[in-house]
Scaffold this active site. Structure first.
Site, PDB file in Angstrom:
ATOM      1  N   ASN A  90       0.802  -1.220   0.000  1.00 14.52           N
ATOM      2  CA  ASN A  90       0.000   0.000   0.000  1.00 14.52           C
ATOM      3  C   ASN A  90       0.835   1.271   0.000  1.00 14.52           C
ATOM      4  O   ASN A  90       0.426   2.287  -0.567  1.00 14.52           O
ATOM      5  CB  ASN A  90      -0.924  -0.005   1.226  1.00 14.52           C
ATOM      6  CG  ASN A  90      -1.561   1.335   1.485  1.00 14.52           C
ATOM      7  OD1 ASN A  90      -2.381   1.821   0.699  1.00 14.52           O
ATOM      8  ND2 ASN A  90      -1.188   1.962   2.599  1.00 14.52           N
ATOM      9  N   SER A 142      -4.378   2.179  -8.480  1.00 10.96           N
ATOM     10  CA  SER A 142      -5.178   3.389  -8.624  1.00 10.96           C
ATOM     11  C   SER A 142      -5.887   3.351  -9.965  1.00 10.96           C
ATOM     12  O   SER A 142      -5.380   2.760 -10.933  1.00 10.96           O
ATOM     13  CB  SER A 142      -4.285   4.631  -8.561  1.00 10.96           C
ATOM     14  OG  SER A 142      -5.006   5.802  -8.917  1.00 10.96           O
ATOM     15  N   TYR A 154     -11.078  18.806 -13.221  1.00 14.55           N
ATOM     16  CA  TYR A 154     -10.319  19.833 -12.530  1.00 14.55           C
ATOM     17  C   TYR A 154     -10.698  21.254 -12.941  1.00 14.55           C
ATOM     18  O   TYR A 154     -10.096  22.215 -12.468  1.00 14.55           O
ATOM     19  CB  TYR A 154      -8.827  19.603 -12.781  1.00 14.55           C
ATOM     20  CG  TYR A 154      -8.371  18.219 -12.380  1.00 14.55           C
ATOM     21  CD1 TYR A 154      -8.040  17.940 -11.065  1.00 14.55           C
ATOM     22  CD2 TYR A 154      -8.297  17.187 -13.313  1.00 14.55           C
ATOM     23  CE1 TYR A 154      -7.630  16.671 -10.686  1.00 14.55           C
ATOM     24  CE2 TYR A 154      -7.890  15.913 -12.948  1.00 14.55           C
ATOM     25  CZ  TYR A 154      -7.558  15.659 -11.638  1.00 14.55           C
ATOM     26  OH  TYR A 154      -7.168  14.403 -11.261  1.00 14.55           O
ATOM     27  N   LYS A 173       1.574   3.206 -11.329  1.00  9.70           N
ATOM     28  CA  LYS A 173       0.357   2.459 -11.024  1.00  9.70           C
ATOM     29  C   LYS A 173      -0.092   1.597 -12.204  1.00  9.70           C
ATOM     30  O   LYS A 173      -0.651   0.517 -12.016  1.00  9.70           O
ATOM     31  CB  LYS A 173      -0.756   3.415 -10.594  1.00  9.70           C
ATOM     32  CG  LYS A 173      -0.504   4.079  -9.247  1.00  9.70           C
ATOM     33  CD  LYS A 173      -0.282   3.047  -8.136  1.00  9.70           C
ATOM     34  CE  LYS A 173      -0.135   3.702  -6.777  1.00  9.70           C
ATOM     35  NZ  LYS A 173       0.120   2.708  -5.703  1.00  9.70           N
TER      36      LYS A 173
END
Length: 258
Positions: A90, A142, A154, A173
């Site tokens: 993690n 992710s 955004y 990721k």
């Protein structure tokens, strides 16, 4: 075995890297609540110990940049508990998220912590699991390892600069997803399962515009909360998922499925 009993982690020993961050806290609680003996490990031992006291875990210092530290933590857990049944990768460093314009040394620092250490720790724990002929390794990825960034999330915020954004987190990721498949393939012979959870956006008091826009792109209309990863983690760590390996499972409210 009764199906509900198959979800129990009683008698199992778990190592969770991180454990005091946004994901780590709920992952630690989930493992403890399901009955596992849990070790949480990262550089910030003081912060870890505070979380360990709340959840019932044991905190150990781990420097993922160091082969020696990785070996020491694994050996210490085996010394104390005799085995390791669950590894949750993690912990993540965001040391090189600044800009795409940096030099190679800048990116290499992030890759060393977030990629090379993943290989080394997983291999080290897998050697223990091979002797047991069982184990569950769970990588925390992710949705950013499955998709590129969406500018419309955004709009009206200063959270993400598309002219300067670094690719490194997306790269790492995305690589974790295929490392999951690689490790599942080579470790399956020993009944060691390897899976990946790919969380979506996590509510952390972001600007209202981001929360609204991101939530609209999910099927459930919201960001993840402090409970949303717990059930999936316990499922993958437990015997309830005994025939599941090599998977990358989005926990994102349907974001990547739209």
């Amino acid at each position: 075995m009764n199906v509900m009993e198959s979800f129990s982690l009683k008698g199992k020993v778990a190592l969770l890297t991180g454990g005091a961050g946004l994901y780590g806290r709920q992952l630690c609680r989930a493992l403890c609540e399901a009955g596992a003996t849990v070790y949480i490990a990262s550089r910030n031992l003081e912060k870890l110990q505070a979380e360990a006291e709340k959840s019932g875990a044991t905190a150990l210092r781990l420097d993922l940049d160091s082969d020696e530290s990785i070996a020491s933590v694994v050996d210490e857990i085996v010394k104390r508990s005799g085995r390791i049944d669950i590894l949750v990768n993690n912990a993540v460093s965001r040391c090189a998220c600044g800009s795409w314009s940096e030099n190679m040394d800048y990116f290499d620092r992030s890759l060393h912590t977030n990629a090379s250490s993943l290989f080394v720790l997983t291999k080290r724990v897998a050697e223990i699991m091979k002797k047991q002929r069982s184990g569950s390794i769970i990588n925390i990825g992710s949705y950013m390892g499955l998709l590129g960034p969406d500018p419309t999330n955004y709009t009206g915020t200063e959270m993400f600069d598309f002219e300067k954004a670094s690719p490194i987190y997306f790269y790492e990721k995305g690589g974790m997803s295929n490392f999951t498949r690689f490790a599942a393939s080579v470790l399956g012979h020993w009944n060691i399962r390897v899976n990946c959870i790919a969380p979506g956006g996590y509510f952390n008091h972001q600007p209202e515009a981001f929360v609204r826009q991101y939530s609209a792109h999910t099927m459930l209309g919201r960001l993840a909360n402090d409970e949303d990863l717990k059930g999936l983690l316990v499922f993958l760590a437990s015997d309830a998922s005994a025939y599941i390996t090599g998977t990358v499972i989005p926990a994102d409210g349907g974001y990547t499925a739209k």
